[in-house]
Design an enzyme around this catalytic site. Sequence first.
Site, PDB file in Angstrom:
ATOM      1  N   GLU A  13       3.842   6.254 -11.120  1.00  0.00           N
ATOM      2  CA  GLU A  13       4.754   6.920 -10.177  1.00  0.00           C
ATOM      3  C   GLU A  13       6.196   6.482 -10.423  1.00  0.00           C
ATOM      4  O   GLU A  13       7.115   7.283 -10.357  1.00  0.00           O
ATOM      5  CB  GLU A  13       4.354   6.582  -8.739  1.00  0.00           C
ATOM      6  N   SER A  59       0.843  -1.189   0.000  1.00  0.00           N
ATOM      7  CA  SER A  59       0.000   0.000   0.000  1.00  0.00           C
ATOM      8  C   SER A  59       0.880   1.243   0.000  1.00  0.00           C
ATOM      9  O   SER A  59       2.107   1.151   0.079  1.00  0.00           O
ATOM     10  CB  SER A  59      -0.908   0.014   1.235  1.00  0.00           C
ATOM     11  N   LYS A  60       0.219   2.366  -0.091  1.00  0.00           N
ATOM     12  CA  LYS A  60       0.896   3.669  -0.158  1.00  0.00           C
ATOM     13  C   LYS A  60       2.010   3.833   0.879  1.00  0.00           C
ATOM     14  O   LYS A  60       3.015   4.469   0.619  1.00  0.00           O
ATOM     15  CB  LYS A  60      -0.121   4.793   0.059  1.00  0.00           C
ATOM     16  N   ARG A  61       1.762   3.264   2.052  1.00  0.00           N
ATOM     17  CA  ARG A  61       2.769   3.521   3.089  1.00  0.00           C
ATOM     18  C   ARG A  61       4.076   2.784   2.824  1.00  0.00           C
ATOM     19  O   ARG A  61       5.084   3.049   3.454  1.00  0.00           O
ATOM     20  CB  ARG A  61       2.210   3.255   4.490  1.00  0.00           C
ATOM     21  N   GLY A  90       5.428   3.169  -0.053  1.00  0.00           N
ATOM     22  CA  GLY A  90       6.020   3.972  -1.131  1.00  0.00           C
ATOM     23  C   GLY A  90       5.106   3.952  -2.342  1.00  0.00           C
ATOM     24  O   GLY A  90       3.907   3.702  -2.215  1.00  0.00           O
TER      25      GLY A  90
END
Length: 489
Positions: free
Chosen positions: A262, A252-254, A256
Amino acid sequence: MKNIRVRFAPSPTGHLHIGASRTVLFNWLFARSQNGVFILRIEDTDRSRSTIEFERSIIEDIRWLGLDWDEGPEIGGDYGPYYQSERRELYKEMADKLLEKGLAYRCYCTENELERSRKEALKRGVMPKYDGRCSNLTPEDERHLISEGRKPTIRFRVPERKIVVHDLIRGDVEFDSNVIGDFILIRSDGMAGFNFAVVVDDAVMKITHVIRGEDHLANTARHILLFEALGYPVPKVAHNSMALGPDHAKLSKRHGATSIGEYRKQGFLPSALVNYLALLGWSSGDGREIFTLQELIRAFSIDRISKSPAIFDIDKLKWINGQHIRQLSIGELTSLVLPYLKEVSYIVSEPSSEEIAWIEKVVEAAQTNLVTLSDVTESAKLFFEEELDYDEDVLGVLKGEQVPMVLKTFKETLAKEGEIDIEKAKLLLKGVAAELKSQGIKGKEVYHPIRAALTGKLSGHELFYVIFVFGKDKCLKRVEEALRICLTP
Ligand code: GLU
């Protein structure tokens, strides 16, 4: 074996993320390695969450990764349309067939009623599932419910039986249909439910193999029942494991960046991402780690996809990216890094061919150090900045007792040179070192002051690259400046 047909079927409700990009890659590699057909199908049945922007972004990223499709958006094909939103008629026709055979029924329950029984089930501590209250309505009952203004959905009558998913990666996985409630085939707004649309499309598009994420395994049990009810063969299935973060939690986003877009912006190469994604849950069996797309096609096979979770390792991705950067020609790498140099205004207008020739030197100096393309700005800084600012440490080095001797030797040797290429720069440094050695000055005492004089730093690129990119005149100018400093008491 009949023609292999596989598909990637993204829902355009988000960007292409790491997990899904592995699915698209595995499908594509399988198709290309088997001379099969690769289909792209847009699963946009959820109109409230699907957007054209996400769809474009997914398509752009797949293309950027270097993957093409034989049937699908933009190019069409014999089994189109390739957007589920344009296939409503077909889903309805198929659902009607199941209604006729008694394998499906109309359900008049409202959202509120369903929600209420869901909550009650949870309160009683049982898994909520549709209780089948509309499964045996008489025509009379139906007329009555319609007169109340209710709009029906169409539900599948789930037969009671064991379902075995023969998974090419996991082996046989058994499900009991008891846990599956009669699920919706067609919603009250006329759009097909997710599972039904997938099966109808896989059936009529003659999909032979379904490779998708492990999170769909339970759906596959439903799909098998539907294929059989519709009278179509069940495709072979393979569920690849989830991509997890280093802490073994769902990626997930956490952890990276999670989307391909991206990574593209950060300066990862598509060839490196594809290489890394392939190794995320698949291996060639011989420990090899660097592959081009063509090499992956030759090496790929479904039975080497691992069933254990794939741990996303950014350091490995960076390492692979560096390896791919080193394999580019200077010309290729230069055109890839130009946008980054423009972004920080190192380059402001279209460079002339003479400027390009110089930028190529900068790129050559940077190539061995780059992890991502965007690192070029840091690496090239030295070459684009005109003024040097010596800090305390650098001044300290320049004040060394042997420094005037070192810099003079370097200056005199350089002054005798003509045009300098990398080989000449290496030889020149060797010559300077040999001469100074005979005077008892060696190693760090030689290279440190030369580096300090030329770059104002104590570490950085190999010195021969610095000399090569600066060229003779600039090197002489900097050495003279440094000499002035070290000779000033
Ligand atoms: N549209 C589904 C998703 O994006 C994929 C369904 C499938 O592969 O069968 O997760």
